[in-house]
Write a protein that holds these residues in place. Sequence first.
Motif, short mmCIF file in Angstrom:
data_model
loop_
_atom_site.label_atom_id
_atom_site.label_comp_id
_atom_site.label_asym_id
_atom_site.label_seq_id
_atom_site.Cartn_x
_atom_site.Cartn_y
_atom_site.Cartn_z
N CYS A 137 -14.26 -57.37 -21.40
CA CYS A 137 -14.72 -56.01 -21.10
C CYS A 137 -14.18 -55.58 -19.74
O CYS A 137 -13.72 -56.39 -18.94
CB CYS A 137 -16.25 -55.96 -21.06
SG CYS A 137 -17.06 -56.54 -22.57
N ALA A 138 -14.27 -54.29 -19.50
CA ALA A 138 -13.96 -53.74 -18.19
C ALA A 138 -15.20 -53.93 -17.31
O ALA A 138 -16.12 -53.13 -17.33
CB ALA A 138 -13.59 -52.27 -18.30
N GLY A 139 -15.21 -55.02 -16.57
CA GLY A 139 -16.38 -55.40 -15.78
C GLY A 139 -17.26 -56.38 -16.53
O GLY A 139 -17.16 -56.53 -17.76
N TRP A 140 -18.15 -57.04 -15.81
CA TRP A 140 -18.97 -58.08 -16.43
C TRP A 140 -20.46 -57.74 -16.43
O TRP A 140 -21.32 -58.61 -16.49
CB TRP A 140 -18.74 -59.43 -15.75
CG TRP A 140 -18.83 -59.45 -14.25
CD1 TRP A 140 -19.96 -59.49 -13.49
CD2 TRP A 140 -17.73 -59.47 -13.32
NE1 TRP A 140 -19.65 -59.51 -12.15
CE2 TRP A 140 -18.28 -59.51 -12.02
CE3 TRP A 140 -16.34 -59.46 -13.48
CZ2 TRP A 140 -17.48 -59.54 -10.88
CZ3 TRP A 140 -15.55 -59.48 -12.34
CH2 TRP A 140 -16.13 -59.53 -11.06
N GLU A 179 -11.66 -57.55 -17.20
CA GLU A 179 -10.78 -56.65 -16.48
C GLU A 179 -11.51 -56.15 -15.23
O GLU A 179 -12.60 -55.59 -15.33
CB GLU A 179 -10.39 -55.48 -17.39
CG GLU A 179 -9.29 -54.59 -16.84
CD GLU A 179 -8.98 -53.46 -17.82
OE1 GLU A 179 -8.12 -53.65 -18.69
OE2 GLU A 179 -9.64 -52.40 -17.72
N VAL A 180 -10.90 -56.36 -14.08
CA VAL A 180 -11.47 -55.90 -12.81
C VAL A 180 -10.97 -54.48 -12.56
O VAL A 180 -9.80 -54.28 -12.23
CB VAL A 180 -11.07 -56.82 -11.65
CG1 VAL A 180 -11.66 -56.31 -10.34
CG2 VAL A 180 -11.54 -58.26 -11.92
N ASN A 181 -11.86 -53.50 -12.74
CA ASN A 181 -11.51 -52.11 -12.50
C ASN A 181 -11.87 -51.65 -11.10
O ASN A 181 -11.31 -50.67 -10.59
CB ASN A 181 -12.20 -51.20 -13.53
CG ASN A 181 -11.41 -51.08 -14.82
OD1 ASN A 181 -10.76 -50.08 -15.05
ND2 ASN A 181 -11.46 -52.11 -15.65
N ASP A 188 -13.48 -50.90 -22.90
CA ASP A 188 -13.82 -50.07 -21.76
C ASP A 188 -14.91 -49.05 -22.11
O ASP A 188 -15.20 -48.15 -21.34
CB ASP A 188 -12.55 -49.36 -21.26
CG ASP A 188 -12.74 -48.65 -19.93
OD1 ASP A 188 -13.56 -49.10 -19.12
OD2 ASP A 188 -12.05 -47.63 -19.70
N ASN A 189 -15.51 -49.20 -23.29
CA ASN A 189 -16.58 -48.29 -23.73
C ASN A 189 -17.92 -48.79 -23.21
O ASN A 189 -18.82 -49.15 -23.95
CB ASN A 189 -16.58 -48.14 -25.25
CG ASN A 189 -16.65 -49.46 -25.99
OD1 ASN A 189 -16.25 -50.50 -25.47
ND2 ASN A 189 -17.13 -49.44 -27.22
N VAL A 202 -19.80 -54.95 -24.57
CA VAL A 202 -20.13 -56.38 -24.71
C VAL A 202 -20.30 -56.74 -26.18
O VAL A 202 -19.74 -57.74 -26.66
CB VAL A 202 -21.40 -56.73 -23.91
CG1 VAL A 202 -21.88 -58.14 -24.25
CG2 VAL A 202 -21.11 -56.63 -22.41
N GLY A 203 -21.05 -55.94 -26.92
CA GLY A 203 -21.25 -56.23 -28.34
C GLY A 203 -19.96 -56.17 -29.13
O GLY A 203 -19.71 -57.02 -30.00
#
Length: 242
Positions: free
Chosen positions: A8-11, A39-41, A220-221, A228-229
């Motif tokens: 994901c974009a971020g954790w 992905e670290v945005n 990125d949604n 996550v899902g």
Amino acid sequence: MSPLYIGCAGWSLPREYWPLFPDTGTHLQRYATQLPAVEVNSSFYRPHQPQTYLRWAQSVPSAFRFSVKLPKLITHVQRLQHCEGLLDEFLAQCLKLGEKLGCLLIQLPPSLAYDAAIASEFFRILRQRYAGTVVLEPRHETWRAASGLLIEHRIGRVAADPSPITGGTTPGGWSGVRYWRLHGSPRIYYSDYDVGRLQVLAQRMRSSMEEGAETWCIFDNTASGFAVGNALSLRALLEPSG
């Protein structure tokens, strides 16, 4: 088969998914028990200290990989020009991830048209400094003409959903890496991906791995918590029994 990185974009972990993750550790440590990449945005908006990247690297499993987004000072302010110093500063920070730095992501502003001379010079100075995986997400139609340059510099073109570029929903550029970046559609950042779309994506990614490409998919949604899902569901589809 070639490597597969889903994340994901971020954790950030929405509360509804907490039961699927350990209840101890940092958010990153908990996230990394179930997903192999992130992905670290935040690096797009502000620099992080080298010690921060080092701490992140030390807190995840050995096979985990980070994709790190280039700063907007490089892509949106300088627009890829006269940015050697900024690039050196950024790399001095994120290279502290060591072998866990899996990819650099270059996302361009929608207003930035393709200029072969500018792009060629930027990719040249980048490749002087970094030999690892790089992907580009252009958002101006003229970048369709850049395929040859991307192949020359071993840079993959992101398959984005949605994409403002004709053909931009499929990977392009250098075929050694294929990177799907799913922003959510029809409503960007918010829409969920149903099982049918995930099954189609899983088949495309399976083919990518069989063809020997390093294969990434980043959701990125995140605005409504679906990323996550979706990432967990896609990973299950791509497991040997999936």
